[in-house]
Design an enzyme around this catalytic site. Structure first.
Site, PDB file in Angstrom:
ATOM      1  N   LYS A 277       5.408   7.360 -10.603  1.00 48.03           N
ATOM      2  CA  LYS A 277       4.927   6.200  -9.855  1.00 48.03           C
ATOM      3  C   LYS A 277       3.598   5.754 -10.460  1.00 48.03           C
ATOM      4  O   LYS A 277       2.718   6.566 -10.716  1.00 48.03           O
ATOM      5  CB  LYS A 277       4.756   6.576  -8.372  1.00 48.03           C
ATOM      6  N   GLU A 360      11.283   5.896  12.064  1.00 49.78           N
ATOM      7  CA  GLU A 360      10.633   5.378  13.272  1.00 49.78           C
ATOM      8  C   GLU A 360      11.420   5.708  14.541  1.00 49.78           C
ATOM      9  O   GLU A 360      10.831   5.968  15.588  1.00 49.78           O
ATOM     10  CB  GLU A 360      10.430   3.860  13.152  1.00 49.78           C
ATOM     11  N   ARG A 388      12.771  -0.893  14.523  1.00 47.97           N
ATOM     12  CA  ARG A 388      13.874   0.038  14.299  1.00 47.97           C
ATOM     13  C   ARG A 388      14.043   1.031  15.456  1.00 47.97           C
ATOM     14  O   ARG A 388      15.069   1.678  15.569  1.00 47.97           O
ATOM     15  CB  ARG A 388      13.625   0.789  12.985  1.00 47.97           C
TER      16      ARG A 388
HETATM   17  C1  LIG Z   1      11.294   0.964   8.046  1.00 42.68           C
HETATM   18  C2  LIG Z   1      10.076   1.014   7.156  1.00 42.68           C
HETATM   19  N1  LIG Z   1       9.072   1.867   7.450  1.00 42.68           N
HETATM   20  C3  LIG Z   1       7.971   1.914   6.656  1.00 42.68           C
HETATM   21  C4  LIG Z   1       7.861   1.113   5.567  1.00 42.68           C
HETATM   22  C5  LIG Z   1       6.588   1.104   4.732  1.00 42.68           C
HETATM   23  N2  LIG Z   1       6.836   1.547   3.354  1.00 42.68           N
HETATM   24  C6  LIG Z   1       6.956   0.685   2.341  1.00 42.68           C
HETATM   25  S1  LIG Z   1       7.265   1.420   0.888  1.00 42.68           S
HETATM   26  C7  LIG Z   1       7.199   2.941   1.584  1.00 42.68           C
HETATM   27  C8  LIG Z   1       7.402   4.144   0.716  1.00 42.68           C
HETATM   28  C9  LIG Z   1       8.670   4.051  -0.034  1.00 42.68           C
HETATM   29  O1  LIG Z   1       8.785   5.154  -0.879  1.00 42.68           O
HETATM   30  P1  LIG Z   1       9.930   5.163  -1.976  1.00 42.68           P
HETATM   31  O2  LIG Z   1      11.186   4.638  -1.387  1.00 42.68           O
HETATM   32  O3  LIG Z   1       9.978   6.517  -2.553  1.00 42.68           O
HETATM   33  O4  LIG Z   1       9.450   4.101  -3.037  1.00 42.68           O
HETATM   34  P2  LIG Z   1       8.242   4.189  -4.096  1.00 42.68           P
HETATM   35  O5  LIG Z   1       7.165   3.310  -3.536  1.00 42.68           O
HETATM   36  O6  LIG Z   1       7.818   5.610  -4.212  1.00 42.68           O
HETATM   37  O7  LIG Z   1       8.778   3.640  -5.341  1.00 42.68           O
HETATM   38  C10 LIG Z   1       6.950   2.856   2.947  1.00 42.68           C
HETATM   39  C11 LIG Z   1       6.800   4.013   3.866  1.00 42.68           C
HETATM   40  C12 LIG Z   1       8.928   0.227   5.302  1.00 42.68           C
HETATM   41  N3  LIG Z   1       8.897  -0.623   4.260  1.00 42.68           N
HETATM   42  N4  LIG Z   1      10.012   0.205   6.097  1.00 42.68           N
END
Ligand SMILES: Cc1ncc(C[n+]2csc(CCOP(=O)(O)OP(=O)(O)O)c2C)c(N)n1
Length: 612
Positions: A277, A360, A388
């Site tokens: 990342k 959530e 959600r």
């Molecule tokens: C339902 C929901 N909860 C929280 C979030 C906030 N959020 C956005 S990206 C993320 C992390 C995602 O991690 P990953 O899928 O591993 O992607 P990366 O950023 O590591 O590439 C979170 C918690 C969201 N987008 N949707």
């Protein structure tokens, strides 16, 4: 940008020599860093998937094949490749391109994305439609290991694995959610990473069997036994996927080859790719959590440390101090520890802090369970992600009347993240939850008092507050259900939360024009103080209700019906709100203006009501 400038669609990527693919990746990375440092946005996630994105366009044609992003915050290279490079400086600005995939923006964006863990379900729906309609295109999913921790992803995987539908699910495994990934699923995923030996074993095994076909059936039986003996369980295979991986996610040519192979298998495939990342920019590689979402910054210096006071930080500080006096208080987050201001709470009370990952619904039911045992759980969550949890709120919390506290951050317009992230619906849906009290602080002092009141409640409660900082109104009126902030004779203006600043500003402007306004601020929204409003409107005969909420379920509609039921018939009534609740991306101030809920809109409405 010799190569990138010539790329307008997937087919242009297919025309490049293998050697040129690496140059394209370098150019994409350079452009993402430069542009995002000037616009702000999701940097680290997009940098991590540059090679993966180029490889995807090498193998698929996203104009006809369907590439489904999960969350979608990693889509910048995809947007640049598919005709949006020239507009990239407008990213997340009003009228500019969205920071998330958006089908109305481009035919290359298969689905709306913004909330995590929906991609596999969406993609399987597309694949099944393709089969039913007898069409011929490919479906591919890009989902991160953080999003893979959300329960919804498993509902999709469980259905997809046994569906037989040709579909490739790419698991982008960087070990990170926004911060380090948490939970058992994340451990299971990392267990799969230690298995490159499995892939070479599988290859050798297939080769041998091709030469000895008669032994195939016999060996197939003992193969499963060998696997069980020597290899850790593979949950994806158990779900029915053909598992490939882990594969280096930064070797673009190998990635393209393996993607081509996966596509050709024509079954549900799980392609496990490992990436870094923040790849390619030293500060974001070193601190991918800090560079997950960035504001404007100088690329030479990197982002400066910022400790600005905000509603989130005030919430976190107050909860930590309340928890010192009350050992029953616990804090829950769904992968948003830093965003919701809970870092200090975790340091002070690690045993009472629970990061459940992107879950959530689980967080709400977890809080409900704790509350049944006399604990005081506080779930800090962004308004739009709380959507959600709606069923758990009604079923596990509301019906049982359990005293959990929701700290609803980012309530109302959030700005640049746009329609998937604006918190336009929480008042509407929380108002339907049995026994729920909804507090709406307008400033830091009120947030502190209302949090304390909420924790003392014996029923479920929510404290909803906006993104960012407080405005000019800093008086603490939290003790009352509603407060008359200004008395007037000609017009009643009702508002709450951060919008009260616009209400007060407009009252000042209108006073100068000879319209005397009474401003009523609501502090509790589930059973608002209707008597204060009726009394005022009986006097002024005109009312404007201004709020950052979708129209269905908003306070204005409830107030209008109350007035009418009680025989208070104002000559003029105007409801200023967010209509359908679909609010695009852009600067918050500009959005308030666009959707007509700022002080100028209140003044215009007042003049119309008063016929001036
Ligand atoms: C339902 C929901 N909860 C929280 C979030 C906030 N959020 C956005 S990206 C993320 C992390 C995602 O991690 P990953 O899928 O591993 O992607 P990366 O950023 O590591 O590439 C979170 C918690 C969201 N987008 N949707």
């Amino acid at each position: 940008l010799d190569i990138l400038n010539g790329i307008k669609c997937s087919n242009d990527v297919k025309k490049l020599d293998p050697g040129e693919l690496n140059i394209l990746c370098d150019e994409l990375r350079e452009t993402i860093i430069k542009d995002v440092s000037q616009t702000g946005g999701h940097l680290a996630s997009s940098l991590g998937v540059v090679e993966l994105t180029v490889a995807l366009h090498r193998v698929y044609d996203t104009a006809t094949d369907r590439l489904v992003f999960d969350v979608g915050h990693q889509c910048y290279a995809h947007k640049m490749i598919t005709g949006r490079l020239d507009n990239f400086s407008t990213l997340r600005k009003l009228g500019g391109i969205s920071g998330f995939p958006k089908p109305t923006e481009s035919a290359d964006d298969a689905c709306i994305a913004g909330h995590a863990s929906t991609s596999v379900s969406n993609a399987l729906g597309i694949a099944r439609a393709r089969t039913l309609q007898g069409k011929d295109y490919d479906v591919v999913v890009l989902i991160g290991d953080g999003a893979m921790g959300g329960g919804l992803a498993y509902e999709g995987l469980s259905d997809c694995g046994q569906s037989g539908e040709p579909i490739v699910v790419i698991l982008n495994d960087n070990g990170m959610s926004i911060a380090s990934n948490v939970g058992g699923i994340s451990k299971l995923i990392s267990k799969q990473r230690v298995k490159p030996s499995y892939m070479s074993f599988k290859k050798a095994y297939r080769k041998a069997l091709n030469r000895l076909p008669l032994l195939y059936k016999f060996i197939h039986v003992i193969k499963e036994a060998i696997k069980d003996l020597f290899l850790p369980d593979n949950m994806f295979e158990d779900l029915g996927f053909y598992y490939i991986g882990p594969v280096d996610g930064h070797d673009v040519n190998s990635l393209a080859a393996v993607l081509d192979y996966a596509k050709g298998l024509a079954v549900p495939v799980l392609l496990h790719v490992t990436t870094v990342k923040g790849k390619g920019y030293a500060p974001s590689e070193a601190a991918p959590d800090r560079y997950h979402g960035v504001g404007v910054f100088d690329t030479a210096k990197g982002m400066e440390e910022q400790h600005k006071k905000s509603f989130s930080s005030v919430f976190g500080d107050r909860l930590t101090s309340l928890a010192r006096k009350d050992s029953t208080i616990t804090a829950i987050t769904a992968a948003m520890e830093s965003g919701t201001g809970l870092e200090d709470f975790e340091k002070a009370f690690p045993e009472r802090f629970f990061d459940v990952g992107i879950a959530e619904g689980h967080a709400v039911s977890l809080a409900a369970g704790m509350a049944t045992q006399g604990m005081k759980p506080v779930f800090a969550v962004y308004s739009s992600f709380l959507q959600r949890s709606y069923d758990m709120l009604i079923h596990d919390v509301g019906l049982a009347n359990l005293p959990i506290v929701l700290a609803v951050d980012r309530a109302g317009i959030v700005g640049a993240d746009g329609e998937t992230h604006n918190g336009c619906f929480d008042i509407a849906f929380l108002s339907t939850v049995p026994n729920m009290t909804i507090y709406s602080p307008s400033n830091y002092a009120e947030l502190e008092t209302m949090l304390e009141l909420a924790i003392a409640e014996e029923n479920p409660s929510a404290v909803r507050y906006p993104r960012g900082e407080q405005g000019l109104f800093t008086q603490n009126t939290a003790g009352a259900k509603a407060a008359v902030l200004r008395e007037g004779a000609d017009l009643t203006i009702v508002s709450y939360g951060i919008t009260i600043n616009d209400a007060l500003l407009s009252a000042q402007t209108l006073e100068k024009e000879g319209i005397s306004c009474e401003v009523i601020k609501l502090n509790e929204l589930s059973k608002p103080d209707m008597s204060a409003i009726s009394k005022s409107v009986s006097k002024t005969c005109a009312i404007i209700v201004c709020e950052e909420c979708c129209e269905a379920g908003c306070l204005g509609v409830r107030i209008a019906s109350h007035l009418s039921e009680n025989g208070v018939a104002p000559r003029g009534i105007m409801l200023l709100n967010l209509g359908s609740g679909v609010v695009c991306h852009g600067d918050t101030k500009a959005l308030r203006q666009k959707y007509g809920i700022d002080s100028a809109a209140i003044c215009d409405s007042a003049r119309r009501i008063k016929g001036q």
